[in-house]
Design a protein around this motif. Structure first.
Motif, mmCIF file in Angstrom:
data_model
loop_
_atom_site.group_PDB
_atom_site.id
_atom_site.type_symbol
_atom_site.label_atom_id
_atom_site.label_comp_id
_atom_site.label_asym_id
_atom_site.label_seq_id
_atom_site.Cartn_x
_atom_site.Cartn_y
_atom_site.Cartn_z
ATOM 1 N N VAL A 1 0.852 -1.184 0.000
ATOM 2 C CA VAL A 1 0.000 0.000 0.000
ATOM 3 C C VAL A 1 0.886 1.232 0.000
ATOM 4 N N GLY A 2 0.574 2.176 -0.880
ATOM 5 C CA GLY A 2 1.332 3.416 -0.958
ATOM 6 C C GLY A 2 0.417 4.617 -0.842
ATOM 7 N N TYR A 3 0.803 5.543 0.032
ATOM 8 C CA TYR A 3 0.031 6.766 0.240
ATOM 9 C C TYR A 3 0.905 7.968 -0.108
ATOM 10 N N PRO A 4 0.830 8.495 -1.328
ATOM 11 C CA PRO A 4 1.568 9.714 -1.654
ATOM 12 C C PRO A 4 0.843 10.945 -1.095
ATOM 13 N N ILE A 5 1.546 11.721 -0.298
ATOM 14 C CA ILE A 5 1.051 13.024 0.152
ATOM 15 C C ILE A 5 1.854 14.042 -0.659
ATOM 16 N N PHE A 6 1.435 14.269 -1.878
ATOM 17 C CA PHE A 6 2.155 15.124 -2.819
ATOM 18 C C PHE A 6 1.430 16.462 -2.956
ATOM 19 N N ASP A 7 2.186 17.543 -2.936
ATOM 20 C CA ASP A 7 1.642 18.824 -3.364
ATOM 21 C C ASP A 7 1.828 18.888 -4.874
ATOM 22 N N LEU A 8 0.754 18.720 -5.609
ATOM 23 C CA LEU A 8 0.871 18.676 -7.067
ATOM 24 C C LEU A 8 1.295 20.012 -7.660
ATOM 25 N N ASP A 9 1.248 21.095 -6.896
ATOM 26 C CA ASP A 9 1.843 22.353 -7.351
ATOM 27 C C ASP A 9 3.346 22.203 -7.543
ATOM 28 N N ASN A 10 3.936 21.195 -6.922
ATOM 29 C CA ASN A 10 5.363 20.916 -7.120
ATOM 30 C C ASN A 10 5.639 20.131 -8.395
ATOM 31 N N PHE A 11 4.598 19.584 -9.007
ATOM 32 C CA PHE A 11 4.772 18.705 -10.166
ATOM 33 C C PHE A 11 3.955 19.206 -11.353
ATOM 34 N N PHE A 12 2.641 19.065 -11.259
ATOM 35 C CA PHE A 12 1.700 19.491 -12.304
ATOM 36 C C PHE A 12 0.325 19.462 -11.670
ATOM 37 N N THR A 13 -0.533 20.347 -12.053
ATOM 38 C CA THR A 13 -1.870 20.395 -11.462
ATOM 39 C C THR A 13 -2.865 19.747 -12.423
ATOM 40 N N ASP A 14 -2.832 18.427 -12.423
ATOM 41 C CA ASP A 14 -3.679 17.626 -13.303
ATOM 42 C C ASP A 14 -3.916 16.290 -12.603
ATOM 43 N N ILE A 15 -5.097 16.135 -11.992
ATOM 44 C CA ILE A 15 -5.342 14.954 -11.166
ATOM 45 C C ILE A 15 -5.426 13.693 -12.014
ATOM 46 N N HIS A 16 -5.923 13.799 -13.228
ATOM 47 C CA HIS A 16 -6.018 12.599 -14.056
ATOM 48 C C HIS A 16 -4.628 12.154 -14.513
ATOM 49 N N ARG A 17 -3.758 13.083 -14.812
ATOM 50 C CA ARG A 17 -2.385 12.713 -15.127
ATOM 51 C C ARG A 17 -1.734 12.052 -13.915
ATOM 52 N N TYR A 18 -2.022 12.571 -12.728
ATOM 53 C CA TYR A 18 -1.487 11.978 -11.499
ATOM 54 C C TYR A 18 -1.911 10.515 -11.371
ATOM 55 N N LEU A 19 -3.185 10.233 -11.592
ATOM 56 C CA LEU A 19 -3.672 8.859 -11.507
ATOM 57 C C LEU A 19 -2.995 7.969 -12.544
#
Length: 264
Positions: A132-150
């Motif tokens: 089980v993995g729980y990423p607590i990522f601030d997507l402002d640090n990467f990209f603001t696109d939840i579908h890309r994240y998934l």
């Protein structure tokens, strides 16, 4: 505050490998602190996620005020919690309680617990032998696109399974990672569930990859509300057990590459 399904979200059938996040912009922090928690109960892990998310949101609030005052904002942190849980069933906000097929006495007899939680999606199972993995990522640090994240979470799992010679992929309309995923395949079966929550672009919850999982526990639920597809594990596909710690160490480089991150 948004929740995203552990089971179903719009997915284009043609989606494949994703590009890395690229070079960080000024003010972005791509360092991810990895916490290997081992075997840990569900409730304290959920509470830890909530605390890390709240801490990050507090920094983002301070940053908003700092920017308004013409001051330099702080960098926000990113975390990845890796663990295994004792037998537990979790029901997302859009889930149906009747998809748990055990009453309280039966839960006790199976040494399992049940939690209603704040991710999207229906019911799923966590247990020993599952990564089980729980990423607590601030997507402002990467990209603001939840579908890309998934899609990147899925891709990291797909690449990890390929390291073991197990072909895996996506099924259109169903979040997660599947074996026999090709259209028309006779026995599609899910090997990894994904469900997240995102608040002001900070994520929590995550993925559950069946490694040596006791698949009989999925027989006590309607997994993700899906009645016409099976569940599998890496052990079932390979015909041998695989150390969960080995799988997580193979997964980390794929996550780092896909997110353009440094895992510490």
């Amino acid at each position: 505050m948004n929740t995203y399904s552990a089971c179903v979200t719009p997915v284009a059938a043609s989606q494949g490998p994703e590009r890395a996040a690229g070079v960080p912009s000024p003010g972005q922090n791509r360092r991810v602190t990895v916490q290997r928690l081992g075997a840990v109960a569900y409730q304290p892990t959920w509470e830890l996620q909530e605390q890390l998310l709240a801490d990050t949101l507090t920094v983002k609030t301070r940053n908003r005020d700092a920017q308004a005052a013409g001051q330099t904002p702080e960098l926000t942190s990113n975390y990845l919690l890796l663990c295994e849980h004792p037998h537990v069933y979790t029901l997302g906000k859009s889930g149906k309680p009747e998809h748990l097929l055990l009453d309280e006495a039966s839960l006790l007899a199976h040494d399992a617990t049940f939690h209603r939680i704040n991710r999207g999606g229906d019911i799923t199972y966590h247990g020993p032998g599952q990564l089980v993995g729980y990423p607590i990522f601030d997507l402002d640090n990467f990209f603001t696109d939840i579908h890309r994240y998934l899609r990147l979470l899925e891709e990291a799992v797909i690449l990890t399974l390929a390291d073991y010679g197990v072909p895996a992929g996506r099924i259109a309309g169903l979040t997660g990672v599947w074996i026999d995923f090709e259209e028309g395949a006779p026995n599609p079966r899910k090997i990894c569930a994904i469900g997240v929550k995102c608040s002001r672009w900070v994520t929590m919850h995550g993925f559950a990859l069946n490694v040596n999982t006791d698949l009989s526990y999925f027989g006590h639920i309607v997994p993700c509300g899906i009645t016409d597809k099976a569940v599998t594990s890496l052990q079932a596909e390979l015909g041998r057990p695989v150390p969960v710690t080995e799988v997580q160490e193979r997964l980390l480089p794929h996550l780092a590459q896909l997110f353009g991150a440094e895992f510490v």
